[in-house]
Design an enzyme around this catalytic site. Sequence first.
Site, PDB file in Angstrom:
ATOM      1  N   LYS A  54      53.476  13.029  41.270  1.00 31.34           N
ATOM      2  CA  LYS A  54      52.882  14.364  41.280  1.00 31.34           C
ATOM      3  C   LYS A  54      52.352  14.803  42.643  1.00 31.34           C
ATOM      4  O   LYS A  54      52.241  16.009  42.905  1.00 31.34           O
ATOM      5  CB  LYS A  54      51.766  14.451  40.249  1.00 31.34           C
ATOM      6  N   SER A 309      57.935   7.125  36.528  1.00 34.92           N
ATOM      7  CA  SER A 309      57.260   8.252  37.173  1.00 34.92           C
ATOM      8  C   SER A 309      55.780   8.054  37.484  1.00 34.92           C
ATOM      9  O   SER A 309      55.217   8.795  38.288  1.00 34.92           O
ATOM     10  CB  SER A 309      57.430   9.510  36.313  1.00 34.92           C
TER      11      SER A 309
END
Length: 325
Positions: A54, A309
Amino acid sequence: MTTLPGIADIHAAAARLSGLIVETPLIESQELNKRFGARILFKPETLQRTGSFKFRGAYNKLSSLSEAERSRGVVAFSSGNHAQGVAASAAMFGVKAVIAMPADAPAMKVGNVRKMGAEVVPFDRFRDDRMVVVRPYIEKGMVLVPPFDDPAIIAGQGTIGLELMRQARALGVGLDAVIVPCGGGGLSSGISVAVKDASPDTAVWAVEPEHFDDTRRSLAAGARVSNEPGHDSICDALLTAEPGVITFEINRRNLAGAIAVSDQAAAQAMRDAMAYLKLVVEPGGCVGLAALSSGEIELSGKNVAVVLSGGNVDFGTYAGIMAAA
């Protein structure tokens, strides 16, 4: 409609992020290769700054703002990983950040956001409208940094695809498929743009938790579909209500499909990541690995990349999942 981000936007994002991000490696396990009858290359964004992918999108978004916009501060809503990316980016630019976070967000994520200097505003993820929570701050002039449905955010996440394809080429590997966790679709859409530019024949798959498979069902319906209320999942990072407008338009064009996996499959994938890759991966970050066991992707003899992720998981949660093996 907003112009869809393209490969030039991703290259521009990569230039802005150069020297600031970790170029996460491609790693593999011979045991997992043998199990799946394929060569599986994992890209561990668990090793990225703030512990997830992110930071890439958040920093690229803040870079795109004017000095005047940044001076007013930024506001975001997030279950944790986007919050940390925004908080870290805001600290680097020296701007105020307010983050609305679910009251049940992992304590590690909340604590990290506060450590980076951002203000945390808790809300009920099941009862409260996130936009209602952040609207007062927007009305005061703060700039919203969306978690996924924004061209600059998508372009930042797409830099993973640039790295992944370049690294695979360096290994002499032509990828048959790339498998990506999916919440609102920012990661899958950004990566898909980069992958399809480099290799149009490579299939890109999104993976979601069961009952939060809005992208899978939206692809089947040909239009954006919302999730039914009343469900929960250990994959806190992927619990979005519906696909983004921009992300779905890109994913509709680029994805081979989307797969839903159970919490049990995600938990087993976390154990496999620890056992075979020696990586701590959070539940939502591990759904791509879980999807390898779904039977929905042809693996035999193929070369496949899987994005892991994020790795921001509370110690207690992680210990409980490991002990349940």
